[in-house]
Design a protein around this motif. Structure first.
Motif, short mmCIF file in Angstrom:
data_model
loop_
_atom_site.label_atom_id
_atom_site.label_comp_id
_atom_site.label_asym_id
_atom_site.label_seq_id
_atom_site.Cartn_x
_atom_site.Cartn_y
_atom_site.Cartn_z
N ASP A 59 -0.01 -14.44 -25.18
CA ASP A 59 1.05 -14.80 -25.89
C ASP A 59 2.12 -15.62 -25.35
N LEU A 60 1.99 -15.61 -23.76
CA LEU A 60 3.27 -16.13 -22.91
C LEU A 60 2.85 -17.94 -22.86
N PRO A 61 3.96 -18.62 -22.90
CA PRO A 61 5.26 -18.33 -22.97
C PRO A 61 5.38 -18.03 -24.65
N LEU A 62 6.42 -17.19 -24.80
CA LEU A 62 6.81 -16.69 -26.12
C LEU A 62 8.27 -17.05 -26.35
N LEU A 63 8.51 -17.64 -27.58
CA LEU A 63 10.03 -17.97 -27.91
C LEU A 63 10.62 -16.75 -28.00
N TYR B 268 9.67 -15.20 -41.59
CA TYR B 268 10.22 -16.27 -40.92
C TYR B 268 11.50 -16.72 -41.64
N HIS B 269 12.49 -16.76 -40.80
CA HIS B 269 13.96 -17.33 -41.34
C HIS B 269 14.30 -18.52 -40.98
N ALA B 270 14.32 -19.60 -41.98
CA ALA B 270 14.79 -21.08 -41.47
C ALA B 270 16.18 -20.82 -40.76
N HIS C 165 25.10 -30.76 -33.45
CA HIS C 165 24.66 -30.01 -34.49
C HIS C 165 24.78 -28.63 -34.18
N GLN C 166 24.80 -27.81 -34.78
CA GLN C 166 24.84 -26.11 -34.67
C GLN C 166 23.69 -25.74 -35.27
N VAL C 167 23.01 -24.82 -34.78
CA VAL C 167 21.62 -24.26 -35.22
C VAL C 167 21.96 -22.57 -35.04
N THR C 168 22.01 -21.73 -36.06
CA THR C 168 21.93 -20.55 -36.12
C THR C 168 20.62 -19.85 -36.64
N PHE C 169 19.91 -19.06 -35.52
CA PHE C 169 18.81 -18.37 -35.91
C PHE C 169 19.03 -16.95 -36.37
N GLY D 107 12.71 -22.27 -34.26
CA GLY D 107 12.57 -21.13 -34.17
C GLY D 107 10.97 -20.82 -34.35
N LEU D 108 10.01 -21.66 -34.69
CA LEU D 108 8.91 -21.66 -34.83
C LEU D 108 8.30 -21.51 -33.55
#
Length: 575
Positions: A275-279, A367-369, A463-467, A505-506
């Motif tokens: 599985d590595l590398p894994l986010l 998954y949450h966009a 830009h701001q990204v919030t996971f 985040g995918l």
């Protein structure tokens, strides 16, 4: 360099000439960088051997922890309990109830004196702070209230500019003969009784290598200065294995323990080497969340870490795993030590099976966009227009904030055209900031919408990204869309190539596996040509219809962040 050496000698008179020459050498490379705090304040940082050694705010020089590790007695030092380090690293000031009173008494300082903060049992400073009151005032206040305004700590962003090394272990200076004799007795007793696991003297056993934001035993192995405190701490460590109904820990300690349980559970049962590398976002969302016991929920903001990146950083200090930023602003787990004693010793809680069905596991993954917000930074050319509102170069603003600032500026300076209120008169500042040289002699009025669009164009794009479940991340530039292209291969075969999935985040491997099952075609992960450590998904055939359904309907990603959907094959009957 000569001026800097003079300034350092004036700021820290205790440094000898030899130490000063060693600290600021004549021939070694010395770099100067300028950074901006989140409030917009400019900070000058001096780097030596790739480590920040000094930082300057408003013409005042301050040492970093890297410098203080080389010269630990440079500043008067005050000790605190190891768990307090998390609070300081999170931005808190040091309150007097958290300061440990040594047997020999505090060093004598005045209000405004620059001080070092150490952890009990180790002389290596972990923070730089300014005293908010004198020593006499601290004692007169009954050791209550704020004692020190913290400027910089171990584990903060300034520390991250360096090699991210841990503090050295420096034995405390024992000046009191009685205390020294007591310490020697402790050591002798320790040698005779090898089965003692917790000492009541914190200076004997405290190992800074165990100091991390992990706190696997909720700081149960950290000792106090009195026997009662040591007994209470040991009792707290034992209560971790009891049922929640019998748990006497604080909610924050319980959340820390839950994060540790789910972390080790996920490493032991969910993650494989393939599985590595894994986010890191995938690891949290897909693996750790599924290891959470029924009726409980992981919430990083309710833990002492506050950010998932800090939790993983502390695990990295424990050498359990390794995290790298393979793409800008996107971290991945690249290595895991499954032979680490903590991983091997972890027992899977009752109610969980160690081997999970991979298909049911994939169904559990939700998954949450990410929430993506365009932001703007004040550029050098735009400073005159924004300084009236108190903003400096590098200040970060949203589009609505920019709009309000421009409207207030126009109204304050009475620039609305009296004959036609849809237009704004161009004054010298607007002329310099918003007009090209060819327009400056010709344009005297601008429409409101033209004025605002010109302003946004000339600001630095961010830009701001919030996971989901994580703190917002601010990145430079506009976010790259998910790029879908069709390439021709030998024998007139087509393949679909998908790039930039990590930015949203995918996990590319996860997307490839799902697509392969849906379309029954071969899917592979290949490096992106011309880049380092970036990958793309490649699947046989033109699969844009399936991709569009998955990204738009299942993952709920906005269409504006997906590029190439128009290349889908036209549906029709084959003749």
């Amino acid at each position: 360099r000569r001026k800097l050496r003079t300034d350092v000698a004036a700021a820290f008179p205790d440094l000898s000439a030899e130490q000063l020459a060693e600290f600021i050498p004549n021939k070694e490379e010395l770099n100067v960088i300028k950074i901006y705090c989140h409030k917009g304040e400019a900070v000058t940082v001096y780097m030596n051997n790739r480590n920040p050694i000094l930082f300057e705010i408003e013409k005042a020089l301050y040492p970093t922890v890297y410098m203080l590790w080389a010269y630990p007695d440079l500043l008067p030092a005050f000790s605190t309990w190891p768990p307090v380090l998390q609070k300081l690293a999170g931005g808190a000031d040091l309150m007097l109830p958290g300061v440990v009173v040594p047997p020999s008494g505090f060093p004598q300082v005045e209000q405004g004196t620059l001080c070092a903060v150490t952890l009990l049992g180790n002389r290596a400073p972990v923070a730089v702070a300014v005293a908010t009151m004198s020593t006499a005032e601290m004692l007169a206040a009954g050791m209550k209230g704020k004692g020190f305004a913290v400027l910089h700590t171990y584990l903060d962003h300034l520390w991250e500019y360096g090699d991210k090394s841990c503090p050295p272990t420096l034995a405390p200076l024992v000046t009191d003969p009685a205390e020294k004799e007591s310490a020697e007795d402790e050591e002798e007793m320790e040698g005779n009784e090898s089965d003692i696991s917790i000492s009541t003297d914190p200076s004997q056993h405290l190992d800074l290598g165990d100091l991390s934001l992990k706190e696997q035993d909720s700081c149960g192995v950290l000792m106090g200065k009195e026997e009662q405190r040591a007994a209470d701490t040991a009792e707290d460590a034992n209560t971790e294995v009891q049922q929640e109904a019998e748990d006497s820990r604080t909610p924050q300690e319980q959340m820390d323990a839950l994060f540790n349980q789910c972390f080790f559970h996920a490493l032991k049962c969910k993650v494989k080497k393939s599985d590595l590398p894994l986010l890191t976002s995938t690891f949290l969302r897909s693996h750790m969340f599924s290891c959470c016991p029924a009726g409980q929920q992981l919430d990083i903001k309710k833990s002492s870490y506050k950010k998932f990146s800090k939790f993983l950083q502390c695990m990295q200090h424990q050498k359990i795993l390794q995290v790298k930023e393979l793409n800008k602003g996107v971290e991945s787990i690249v290595e895991v030590d499954w032979k680490h004693p903590d991983v091997k010793a972890f027992a899977v809680p009752e109610g969980f099976s160690s081997a999970q069905d991979s298909k049911s596991e994939e169904r559990e993954q939700v998954y949450h966009a990410p929430e993506i917000i365009p932001l703007y930074g004040v550029s050098t050319k735009m400073i005159p227009l924004f300084q009236e509102s108190g903003h400096k170069k590098g200040s970060i603003l949203s589009s609505s904030e920019v709009r309000n600032i421009i409207i207030n500026y126009v109204k304050t300076n009475e620039l609305v055209d009296e004959t036609n209120k849809n237009f704004v008169k161009v004054n010298p500042i607007l002329c310099d900031c918003l007009l090209d040289k060819s327009e400056q002699d010709e344009v005297s009025n601008l429409r409101w919408d033209d004025l605002l669009s010109r302003c946004l164009e000339r600001l630095q794009p961010l830009h701001q990204v919030t996971f989901f479940g994580q703190e917002p991340i601010v990145r430079k530039g506009t976010i790259e869309p998910i790029d879908i292209t069709i390439a021709q291969r030998s024998s007139n075969k087509k393949v679909t190539i998908i790039k930039n999935l990590e930015l949203y985040g995918l996990d590319p491997q996860c997307v490839a596996n799902i697509l392969q099952q849906k379309v029954q075609a071969s899917a592979t992960i290949t490096p992106v040509p011309g880049t380092k450590d970036r990958v793309q998904v490649q699947i046989q055939g033109n699969q844009i219809h399936h991709l569009a359904k998955m990204l738009l309907e299942e993952y709920q990603l906005p269409r504006k962040y997906i590029q190439g959907l128009e290349k889908a094959p036209k549906l029709g009957r084959k003749k």
